[in-house]
Design a protein around this motif. Structure first.
Motif, short mmCIF file in Angstrom:
data_model
loop_
_atom_site.label_atom_id
_atom_site.label_comp_id
_atom_site.label_asym_id
_atom_site.label_seq_id
_atom_site.Cartn_x
_atom_site.Cartn_y
_atom_site.Cartn_z
N LEU A 213 -6.63 -6.59 4.01
CA LEU A 213 -6.04 -5.54 3.25
C LEU A 213 -6.91 -5.36 1.73
O LEU A 213 -7.31 -4.28 1.35
CB LEU A 213 -4.70 -5.43 3.36
CG LEU A 213 -4.01 -5.22 4.68
CD1 LEU A 213 -2.50 -5.32 4.64
CD2 LEU A 213 -4.58 -4.00 5.25
N ARG A 214 -6.82 -6.29 1.20
CA ARG A 214 -7.40 -6.56 -0.35
C ARG A 214 -8.79 -6.28 -0.26
O ARG A 214 -9.32 -5.60 -1.04
CB ARG A 214 -7.02 -8.00 -0.75
CG ARG A 214 -5.51 -7.82 -1.36
CD ARG A 214 -5.24 -8.97 -2.16
NE ARG A 214 -3.81 -9.23 -2.82
CZ ARG A 214 -3.29 -10.34 -3.37
NH1 ARG A 214 -4.23 -11.57 -3.39
NH2 ARG A 214 -2.26 -10.38 -3.67
N GLY B 299 -9.30 0.43 7.18
CA GLY B 299 -10.73 1.14 7.16
C GLY B 299 -11.81 0.42 6.94
O GLY B 299 -12.71 0.90 5.97
N ASN B 300 -11.76 -0.98 7.36
CA ASN B 300 -12.83 -1.85 6.63
C ASN B 300 -12.80 -2.90 7.87
O ASN B 300 -11.91 -3.63 8.11
CB ASN B 300 -12.55 -2.51 5.42
CG ASN B 300 -13.69 -3.28 4.81
OD1 ASN B 300 -14.62 -3.21 5.09
ND2 ASN B 300 -13.31 -4.52 4.21
N LEU C 199 -5.76 -3.49 14.63
CA LEU C 199 -4.68 -2.70 13.98
C LEU C 199 -5.18 -2.67 12.40
O LEU C 199 -4.81 -1.65 11.81
CB LEU C 199 -3.46 -3.04 14.37
CG LEU C 199 -2.07 -2.11 14.01
CD1 LEU C 199 -1.31 -2.45 15.12
CD2 LEU C 199 -1.68 -2.32 12.73
N VAL C 200 -5.10 -3.69 11.87
CA VAL C 200 -5.25 -4.17 10.43
C VAL C 200 -6.59 -3.35 9.86
O VAL C 200 -6.43 -2.44 8.99
CB VAL C 200 -5.22 -5.59 10.13
CG1 VAL C 200 -5.31 -5.64 8.48
CG2 VAL C 200 -4.00 -6.20 10.40
N GLU C 201 -7.59 -3.69 10.41
CA GLU C 201 -8.80 -2.92 10.06
C GLU C 201 -8.79 -1.47 10.18
O GLU C 201 -9.35 -0.83 9.48
CB GLU C 201 -9.89 -3.48 11.17
CG GLU C 201 -10.18 -5.05 10.78
CD GLU C 201 -11.58 -5.49 11.73
OE1 GLU C 201 -11.71 -4.82 12.73
OE2 GLU C 201 -11.83 -6.72 11.75
N PHE D 42 3.70 -4.72 6.58
CA PHE D 42 3.33 -5.51 8.01
C PHE D 42 4.11 -6.67 8.21
O PHE D 42 4.27 -7.57 7.06
CB PHE D 42 1.79 -5.94 7.86
CG PHE D 42 0.75 -4.97 8.11
CD1 PHE D 42 0.12 -4.75 9.05
CD2 PHE D 42 0.40 -4.01 6.92
CE1 PHE D 42 -1.01 -3.96 9.04
CE2 PHE D 42 -0.20 -3.25 6.91
CZ PHE D 42 -1.01 -3.06 8.29
N PHE D 43 4.79 -6.83 9.14
CA PHE D 43 5.68 -7.99 9.46
C PHE D 43 5.04 -8.97 10.62
O PHE D 43 4.51 -8.48 11.59
CB PHE D 43 7.17 -7.46 10.16
CG PHE D 43 7.93 -6.93 9.00
CD1 PHE D 43 8.97 -7.47 8.50
CD2 PHE D 43 7.75 -5.51 8.73
CE1 PHE D 43 9.61 -6.74 7.41
CE2 PHE D 43 8.51 -4.74 7.91
CZ PHE D 43 9.45 -5.43 7.19
#
Length: 238
Positions: A113-114, A232-233, A226-228, A140-141
């Motif tokens: 995310l960072r 958007g990366n 899902l995280v990507e 996000f858990f």
């Protein structure tokens, strides 16, 4: 304002009287007043002048006080103004970990995310507060399950004291990664409990809960995707 007008009028009248006196020939007063009346007239003029001066001073003090009060009130309003809402990119990554695996995945989620420019904070569940969940738009858990469907040791207090009540989390969007082992009866129980509690608090699930059976790589890949998608990366695998 009225006192200023009075003072100006008085000055104009005195100047006009002086000019008129210059144009008058001979005795300009039919019956010249006595000395006592002259003193009374002079005293009246002085008293009137002092009254005007006092009124002007009061007007000035009143305006200054009003200005100061307005300034103080403005400062108080600024101080009492609620904080601005969190940035749309703000994210909480929260983990409940028994063996350290959930924490490791949470750290990798943070890095994803960072890298995409998100403002991210990483927290163990026992350091999380309801107020934090009410001030960030996304969370996000990642939660593992210990024993017979129990939360990890450090998450016990949060589960008992916070998750036992309903809170207003209607502004929160979240996703849950539940870690477990299907050989146990209470498979992914604590992750499911977190998901159910968030729904009860009117939080909005951004996607279906992902359950990971004994570090299943397919489930972990689904979490990465899902995280990507959120970030958007594209990044290396979790």
């Amino acid at each position: 304002m009225i006192s200023k007008v009075n003072a100006i009028c008085l000055a104009v009248l005195m100047i006009a009287a002086w000019f008129l006196a210059q144009w008058t020939e001979g005795v300009w007063w039919v019956a010249p007043p006595s000395a006592a009346r002259w003193w009374m007239a002079a005293g009246s003029l002085v008293a009137y002048g002092l009254l005007c001066a006092w009124s002007l001073r009061n007007d000035s003090v009143t305006k200054t006080s009003t200005t100061n009060f307005t300034s103080v009130a403005s400062e108080q309003v600024t101080e009492n103004r609620p904080a601005t809402s969190a940035n749309d990119d703000s994210v909480l990554v929260v983990y409940a970990s028994e063996t350290g695996f959930a924490e490791e995945l949470a750290q990798q989620t943070l890095e994803l995310l960072r890298a995409a420019g998100k403002v991210v904070e990483l927290l163990p569940l026992d350091e999380l507060s309801v107020e934090q969940l009410q001030t960030v738009p996304h969370a996000f858990f990642l939660a593992s399950t210990a024993g017979d469907g129990e939360p990890p040791v450090h998450a016990f207090e949060f589960a008992e004291e916070v998750m036992s009540s309903k809170h207003d989390l209607s502004s929160l969007t979240y996703v849950v990664l539940a870690l477990g082992d299907s050989s146990y009866d209470e498979y992914c129980a604590f992750g499911r409990q977190i998901d159910a509690w968030l729904q009860r608090c009117d939080a909005k699930a951004a996607d279906e809960r992902i359950e990971v059976d004994d570090a299943d790589p397919l489930a972990l890949s689904a979490w990465q995707a899902l995280v990507e998608e959120f970030a958007g990366n594209a990044q290396p695998s979790l």
